[in-house]
Design a protein around this motif. Sequence first.
Motif, PDB file in Angstrom:
ATOM      1  N   UNK A  59      35.694  40.297  41.289  1.00 54.50           N
ATOM      2  CA  UNK A  59      36.434  40.353  40.027  1.00 54.50           C
ATOM      3  C   UNK A  59      36.193  41.691  39.340  1.00 54.50           C
ATOM      4  N   UNK A  60      37.283  42.354  38.983  1.00 53.03           N
ATOM      5  CA  UNK A  60      37.182  43.623  38.261  1.00 53.03           C
ATOM      6  C   UNK A  60      37.159  43.358  36.764  1.00 53.03           C
ATOM      7  N   UNK A  61      36.039  43.699  36.132  1.00 50.74           N
ATOM      8  CA  UNK A  61      35.888  43.468  34.696  1.00 50.74           C
ATOM      9  C   UNK A  61      35.941  44.786  33.928  1.00 50.74           C
ATOM     10  N   UNK A  62      36.127  44.643  32.628  1.00 58.53           N
ATOM     11  CA  UNK A  62      36.112  45.806  31.725  1.00 58.53           C
ATOM     12  C   UNK A  62      37.095  46.870  32.193  1.00 58.53           C
ATOM     13  N   UNK A  63      38.284  46.402  32.565  1.00 58.20           N
ATOM     14  CA  UNK A  63      39.332  47.298  33.017  1.00 58.20           C
ATOM     15  C   UNK A  63      40.652  46.649  32.632  1.00 58.20           C
ATOM     16  N   UNK A  64      41.738  47.380  32.733  1.00 60.57           N
ATOM     17  CA  UNK A  64      43.025  46.866  32.286  1.00 60.57           C
ATOM     18  C   UNK A  64      44.058  46.989  33.382  1.00 60.57           C
ATOM     19  N   UNK A  65      44.519  45.849  33.927  1.00 55.11           N
ATOM     20  CA  UNK A  65      44.077  44.508  33.593  1.00 55.11           C
ATOM     21  C   UNK A  65      42.857  44.103  34.409  1.00 55.11           C
ATOM     22  N   UNK A  66      42.059  43.224  33.829  1.00 61.03           N
ATOM     23  CA  UNK A  66      40.949  42.626  34.569  1.00 61.03           C
ATOM     24  C   UNK A  66      41.500  41.539  35.481  1.00 61.03           C
ATOM     25  N   UNK A  67      40.787  41.263  36.569  1.00 58.37           N
ATOM     26  CA  UNK A  67      41.244  40.180  37.438  1.00 58.37           C
ATOM     27  C   UNK A  67      40.542  40.184  38.784  1.00 58.37           C
TER      28      UNK A  67
END
Length: 165
Positions: A59-67
């Motif tokens: 999961x990619x966090x602290x990014x736009x979009x996360x997911x």
Amino acid sequence: MTQSTPPARRHWLMKTEPTAFSIDDLARAQRSTWDGVRNYQARNLMRDAMRAGDRVFIYHSNTDPAGIAGIGEVVAEAHADPSQFDKMSPYFDPKSTPGAPRWQCVDVGYVRHLPRLVTLAELKAEPRLCDMVVVQRGSRLSVQPVTPEAWRLVLAMVGVGVEDA
DNA sequence: GCCAACGTTGGC
DNA sequence: GCCAACGTTGGC
């Protein structure tokens, strides 16, 4: 003759900030020590519950979009996190010693990218995923269990068969 | 960049 | 053992 069934493969979600380490980085490296987790609940899950062969949503966090960006596999069970002893590391922990390491981590291997990112907004919009830890308000846990149902449903959302994950 | 939510620390 | 202060996470 006694025969024991192997324990069922479990499923997890692990967060990473893609600016630090992304699914692309994992694909290039093929495997990585999942160091730097400094939360006791997450550590305990890695130490006590994650087993070789378990599958992981990356999961990619602290990014736009996360997911959810891809899938990994637990390739080495918990061992002392080497970064806790490295004075040059941001994860250095002066209270930890090699004799009594405080932090543990697993190694994660690359399995595949998802065909596309499954965004947090999509996860939140799916009523059947309302119990996923990652969609809970204020959820910060960086290593989370994922139920078999949620695992299947997320894969179905991007058309990936369970046998391909 | 803001800030709510959360986990940890440390004084008492 | 309580809880205020603080630092961090991570969505927005």
